[in-house]
Design an enzyme around this catalytic site. Structure first.
Site, PDB file in Angstrom:
ATOM      1  CB  THR A 201       7.216  26.132  15.685  1.00 25.88           C
ATOM      2  OG1 THR A 201       6.539  24.975  15.180  1.00 25.88           O
ATOM      3  CG2 THR A 201       6.332  26.824  16.705  1.00 25.88           C
ATOM      4  CG  LEU A 247      14.215  26.319  19.599  1.00 26.92           C
ATOM      5  CD1 LEU A 247      14.627  24.902  19.991  1.00 26.92           C
ATOM      6  CD2 LEU A 247      15.439  27.202  19.518  1.00 26.92           C
ATOM      7  CG  HIS A 248       7.913  22.982  18.198  1.00 24.88           C
ATOM      8  ND1 HIS A 248       7.363  23.079  16.948  1.00 24.88           N
ATOM      9  CD2 HIS A 248       8.526  21.772  18.242  1.00 24.88           C
ATOM     10  CE1 HIS A 248       7.619  21.969  16.267  1.00 24.88           C
ATOM     11  NE2 HIS A 248       8.324  21.170  17.034  1.00 24.88           N
ATOM     12  CG  ASP A 249       7.395  24.371  23.675  1.00 27.16           C
ATOM     13  OD1 ASP A 249       6.436  24.385  22.878  1.00 27.16           O
ATOM     14  OD2 ASP A 249       7.660  23.404  24.403  1.00 27.16           O
TER      15      ASP A 249
END
Ligand code: CA
Length: 318
Positions: A201, A247-249
């Site tokens: 991420t 923008l991890h998720d």
């Protein structure tokens, strides 16, 4: 997959929104040819449960999908005091532009009961779980109803880190740190597991041109995504000196849509629960130095430009 000829994959999004969770939910709801969102289950994490359950509904309404059932789940980790992340996401969890309170109701059923019922109802191996927060709801469902474990098609989650180590402590990533006992149970469950750690991420950064791309869509949702990523970016730029925020998720949903954007290794990953110093660390055997059996596809790299092209195109559909 893109022409709608394949059957969309049934998913449950387990989440603690969070601006990046919000973008992940939007990406899923914008991609009905590939994923069918059976429901969204909220968990305490970035902010307390009351806010994550509210934020999930705000996002569904923003996407024009108030029919998606949103279930509130566990309000605290299995064995720990809740740790939250208002320092990253703001007081509401969705700080940035103010959105109206949701009018869609919360579903009556507890998230854990919804997960159990759905997995028992749907044909075996047809439901993928997408955890975007602490793993409390998933682990609780597995503990209450072990019969559902072999019925799960796959778990694709955001959590952990190896090369990037920690973001909430020097050793641990936030989602795993908050409920390490839950993470340990999920990683040991024997379900096919795909892990999006900070290692990947942190390569999906919302740089200024990416944010401008969302804004250039000229839509309400595009403007909102730009504003959220703008807000999110401030924190990370200050903390890491990076050129944007990870923008991890959305990486979880992007993997379901275009797995070829990602690469990783099938390795053993264990969760540290005992050490006060390294609680919640994902001990990932990236170099294969143990004989412990592989239990997770641990993603290490992403085609960031391909990821943002996909995300921007899909957000433009809403
Ligand atoms: Ca999250």
């Amino acid at each position: 997959m893109q022409d709608g000829s394949a059957t969309p994959r049934n998913i449950i999004i387990d989440t603690d929104p969070g601006q990046d969770d919000a973008v992940a939910i939007l990406l899923a709801l914008a991609s009905p040819n590939e994923v069918n969102v059976l429901g969204i289950t909220a968990v305490a994490g970035n902010v307390p449960l009351e806010l994550t359950a509210k934020n999930a509904r705000i996002v569904c309404e923003l996407a024009g999908h108030p029919e998606i059932p949103v279930h509130a789940g566990c309000d605290r980790p299995i064995a720990r005091t809740l740790v939250t992340a208002e320092h990253v996401h703001g007081k509401t969890g969705l700080d940035g532009p103010v959105l109206p309170d949701p009018t869609m109701p919360l579903a009556d059923q507890h998230a854990v009961a919804f997960i159990i019922e759905t997995l028992r109802r749907e044909p075996e191996g047809t439901v993928t779980l997408c955890p975007l927060g602490p793993l409390t709801n998933i682990a609780t469902a597995f503990a209450e109803a072990p019969d559902i474990i072999p019925r799960v098609a796959e778990i694709v989650l955001m959590g952990g880190a190896y090369f990037e180590v920690g973001n909430i402590t020097p050793a641990a990533e936030f989602n795993i740190y908050v409920d390490p006992e839950a993470a340990k149970a999920v990683f040991a469950a024997g379900v096919p597991l795909v892990v999006m750690p900070l290692d990947v991420t942190h390569k999906a950064l919302t740089t200024a041109p990416h944010i401008a791309g969302f804004r250039a869509l000229g839509t309400r949702v595009g403007d909102m995504v730009a504003a959220w990523t703008d807000f999110f970016e401030r924190f990370d730029k200050e903390k890491y000196g990076s050129e944007g925020a990870p923008l991890h998720d959305p990486c979880v949903i992007a993997y379901l849509l275009q797995p070829e954007l990602f690469s990783g290794r099938l390795i053993n990953v264990e969760i540290e629960v005992d050490s006060p110093l390294t609680r919640g660390m994902t001990v990932a055997d990236w170099w294969g130095v143990t004989d412990r059996a592989p239990n997770a596809l641990f993603i290490g790299d992403v085609d960031a430009e391909g990821f943002f092209a996909l995300l921007t195109e899909r957000i433009g559909r809403l």
